[in-house]
Design an enzyme around this catalytic site. Structure first.
Site, PDB file in Angstrom:
ATOM      1  N   SER A 135       0.861  -1.180   0.000  1.00  0.00           N
ATOM      2  CA  SER A 135       0.000   0.000   0.000  1.00  0.00           C
ATOM      3  C   SER A 135       0.899   1.233   0.000  1.00  0.00           C
ATOM      4  CB  SER A 135      -0.883  -0.045   1.251  1.00  0.00           C
ATOM      5  OG  SER A 135      -1.668   1.118   1.355  1.00  0.00           O
ATOM      6  N   LYS A 161      -0.892  -0.903  -4.515  1.00  0.00           N
ATOM      7  CA  LYS A 161      -2.132  -0.173  -4.167  1.00  0.00           C
ATOM      8  C   LYS A 161      -1.752   1.272  -3.913  1.00  0.00           C
ATOM      9  CE  LYS A 161      -4.694  -0.079   0.181  1.00  0.00           C
ATOM     10  NZ  LYS A 161      -5.358  -0.935   1.198  1.00  0.00           N
ATOM     11  N   LYS A 163      -2.877   4.884  -2.523  1.00  0.00           N
ATOM     12  CA  LYS A 163      -3.849   5.644  -1.749  1.00  0.00           C
ATOM     13  C   LYS A 163      -4.254   6.854  -2.589  1.00  0.00           C
ATOM     14  CE  LYS A 163      -4.058   3.497   2.269  1.00  0.00           C
ATOM     15  NZ  LYS A 163      -5.345   2.960   2.790  1.00  0.00           N
ATOM     16  N   ASP A 189      -7.113   2.943  -3.193  1.00  0.00           N
ATOM     17  CA  ASP A 189      -7.862   2.942  -1.927  1.00  0.00           C
ATOM     18  C   ASP A 189      -8.137   4.389  -1.528  1.00  0.00           C
ATOM     19  OD1 ASP A 189      -8.951   2.569   0.568  1.00  0.00           O
ATOM     20  OD2 ASP A 189      -7.225   1.517   1.432  1.00  0.00           O
ATOM     21  N   GLU A 214     -11.028   0.673  -3.684  1.00  0.00           N
ATOM     22  CA  GLU A 214     -11.369   0.309  -2.314  1.00  0.00           C
ATOM     23  C   GLU A 214     -12.029   1.489  -1.600  1.00  0.00           C
ATOM     24  OE1 GLU A 214      -7.864  -1.264  -0.438  1.00  0.00           O
ATOM     25  OE2 GLU A 214      -8.698  -1.161   1.572  1.00  0.00           O
ATOM     26  N   ASP A 239     -13.896  -1.930   2.379  1.00  0.00           N
ATOM     27  CA  ASP A 239     -12.997  -2.170   3.514  1.00  0.00           C
ATOM     28  C   ASP A 239     -13.758  -1.733   4.772  1.00  0.00           C
ATOM     29  OD1 ASP A 239     -11.091  -1.939   5.551  1.00  0.00           O
ATOM     30  OD2 ASP A 239      -9.643  -0.796   4.412  1.00  0.00           O
ATOM     31  N   LYS A 263     -10.130  -7.694   7.006  1.00  0.00           N
ATOM     32  CA  LYS A 263      -9.201  -7.275   8.060  1.00  0.00           C
ATOM     33  C   LYS A 263      -9.738  -7.812   9.372  1.00  0.00           C
ATOM     34  CE  LYS A 263      -7.573  -2.839   6.340  1.00  0.00           C
ATOM     35  NZ  LYS A 263      -7.771  -1.380   6.440  1.00  0.00           N
ATOM     36  N   GLY A 291      -4.398  -4.791   5.683  1.00  0.00           N
ATOM     37  CA  GLY A 291      -3.396  -4.622   6.734  1.00  0.00           C
ATOM     38  C   GLY A 291      -3.651  -3.351   7.504  1.00  0.00           C
TER      39      GLY A 291
HETATM   40  O1  OSB Z   1      -7.359   1.364   4.409  1.00  0.00           O
HETATM   41  O2  OSB Z   1      -6.264  -0.386   4.042  1.00  0.00           O
HETATM   42  C1  OSB Z   1      -6.389   0.672   4.651  1.00  0.00           C
HETATM   43  C2  OSB Z   1      -3.334   1.278   6.869  1.00  0.00           C
HETATM   44  C3  OSB Z   1      -3.935   1.793   7.990  1.00  0.00           C
HETATM   45  C4  OSB Z   1      -5.300   1.971   8.001  1.00  0.00           C
HETATM   46  C5  OSB Z   1      -6.070   1.631   6.895  1.00  0.00           C
HETATM   47  C6  OSB Z   1      -5.473   1.102   5.759  1.00  0.00           C
HETATM   48  C7  OSB Z   1      -4.078   0.956   5.732  1.00  0.00           C
HETATM   49  C8  OSB Z   1      -3.328   0.504   4.572  1.00  0.00           C
HETATM   50  C9  OSB Z   1      -1.972  -0.102   4.802  1.00  0.00           C
HETATM   51  O3  OSB Z   1      -3.705   0.645   3.428  1.00  0.00           O
HETATM   52  C10 OSB Z   1      -2.033  -1.577   4.853  1.00  0.00           C
HETATM   53  C11 OSB Z   1      -0.759  -2.184   5.369  1.00  0.00           C
HETATM   54  O4  OSB Z   1       0.205  -2.243   4.606  1.00  0.00           O
HETATM   55  O5  OSB Z   1      -0.730  -2.624   6.532  1.00  0.00           O
HETATM   56 MG    MG Z   2      -8.485   0.335   2.941  1.00  0.00          MG
END
Ligand code: OSB
Ligand code: MG
Length: 368
Positions: A135, A161, A163, A189, A214, A239, A263, A291
């Site tokens: 991510s 991914k 953001k 995302d 996402e 999510d 998750k 994650g």
């Molecule tokens: O939305 O998936 C998410 C991290 C913290 C809170 C929300 C998210 C995320 C990530 C990172 O996208 C995922 C990771 O690499 O742990």
């Molecule tokens: Mg997410």
């Protein structure tokens, strides 16, 4: 088992680089760890809540409070506890799914260590290693983003991914496609940053053949996601909205999600996460493991979950060094774009005493 008490341990770990999402920038991961103790041994749990209630209503101090006052006492008063009894015992208390998940994870670890069974086997894993995605946070500029993505692709990550948020969406996606080509598995995302009024704008992502978008809309806007799914070609993946197997089934039935991010912390634990997997498999909906910047403890359990048969897309199960210079367990390292599923009893990993002491801010013993 009968619990003699639970240790709440707060740790603080600097991230190797700032991580920016549509809800804020993080430079340090503050995490609550749990250690449950019984006459027969101990088990570790990791609470995925963050310092501030920006991703969901939960936050570290709130989790510690509800655990100490309500959740831990509801378990320590039981004479015969096993992991399947945790969620029913905690059900009278509304919400607080991340705090509940951490406690169930710790009890499950203790129970499985005692029985000599790995997490992966207990959950129904069918793979010995899992392909990993990464991510990538919002950056100050496109060249900076391209450098970061190049580094992750060189490291072997099987999926990227990005953001996104309004003002950082079509341009970075186009730049990544132009630089790295159409073969890179790519998804985005939004962490709830858009509204249905942005549907035409989000449709501009359609030409880039993304695996999914996402959580574009607020978590309670299931109908909005269903409507958006009719207006864009990119598959919608929820999510934040999915907090149980029931909400997953509802979102699928309503056409609001055609892929699901699982998750365990968000849904109250690994056992409910497995039920979501089962619901999705029954509907032919692909799932992948999300994650929350976990330490090696949560990562071990996530990698075990990601080895179930319905996890057909690479997860946000990146290597330890994507997050931390020093992990609190032996580090998870990428080999050919994969992480190995731990094979030891329980989580199959343990905190390293020195590394754990180094990052510990506070410990508190909640006695039975
Ligand atoms: O939305 O998936 C998410 C991290 C913290 C809170 C929300 C998210 C995320 C990530 C990172 O996208 C995922 C990771 O690499 O742990
Ligand atoms: Mg997410």
């Amino acid at each position: 088992m009968k619990l003699s008490g639970v240790e709440l341990r707060r740790i603080r770990m600097p991230l190797v680089a700032p991580f920016r999402t549509s809800f804020g920038t993080q430079t340090v991961r503050e995490t609550l760890l749990l250690r449950v103790e019984s006459a027969d041994g101990e088990g570790w749990g990791e609470c995925v809540a963050m310092s501030d209630p920006l991703y969901s209503p939960e936050y570290v101090d709130g989790c510690a409070d509800v655990l100490r006052r309500f959740l831990v006492p509801a378990l320590t008063r039981r004479d015969r506890l096993d992991a399947t009894l945790v969620a029913p015992a905690l059900a009278p208390f509304k919400g607080h799914l991340m705090a509940k998940a951490a406690l169930e994870m710790a009890v499950l670890d203790a129970e499985l260590r005692e029985r000599g069974v790995p997490f992966a086997r207990e959950l129904g894993a069918v793979h010995e290693r899992v392909p990993c995605g990464v991510s990538v946070g919002i950056m100050d500029s496109v060249p900076e983003l391209l450098d970061a993505v190049a580094g992750y692709l060189d490291a072997g990550y099987a999926r990227i991914k990005l953001k996104i948020e309004p003002g950082w969406d079509v341009a970075p996606v186009r730049a990544v496609r132009e630089r790295f080509g159409d073969d890179v598995l790519l998804q985005v995302d939004a962490n709830t940053a858009y509204t249905l009024a942005d549907a035409r704008h989000l449709a501009r992502l359609d030409p880039f053949d993304l695996l999914l978008i996402e959580q574009p809309l607020p978590e309670d806007d299931i109908r909005g996601h269903a409507e958006l799914a009719r207006q864009v070609r990119t598959p919608i993946c929820l999510d934040e909205s999915i907090t149980s197997a029931r909400s997953a089934a509802d979102a699928i039935a309503l056409g609001a999600t055609s892929v699901v991010n699982v998750k365990p912390g968000r849904v109250g634990g690994y056992l409910e996460a497995r039920r979501i997997h089962d619901v999705c498999v029954a509907h032919g909906v692909p799932v992948w493991c999300g994650g929350m910047l976990e330490t090696g403890l949560g990562r071990a359990a996530n990698v075990a979950l990601a080895a179930l048969p319905g996890f057909t897309l690479p997860g946000d199960t990146s290597a330890s060094d994507r997050y931390y210079r020093t992990d609190i367990t032996a580090p998870f390292t990428l080999a050919d774009g994969h992480l190995a599923v731990p094979t030891g009893p329980g989580l199959g990993v343990e905190p390293l005493a020195d590394a754990l002491a180094e990052v510990t801010v506070d410990t508190e013993w909640v006695a039975a």
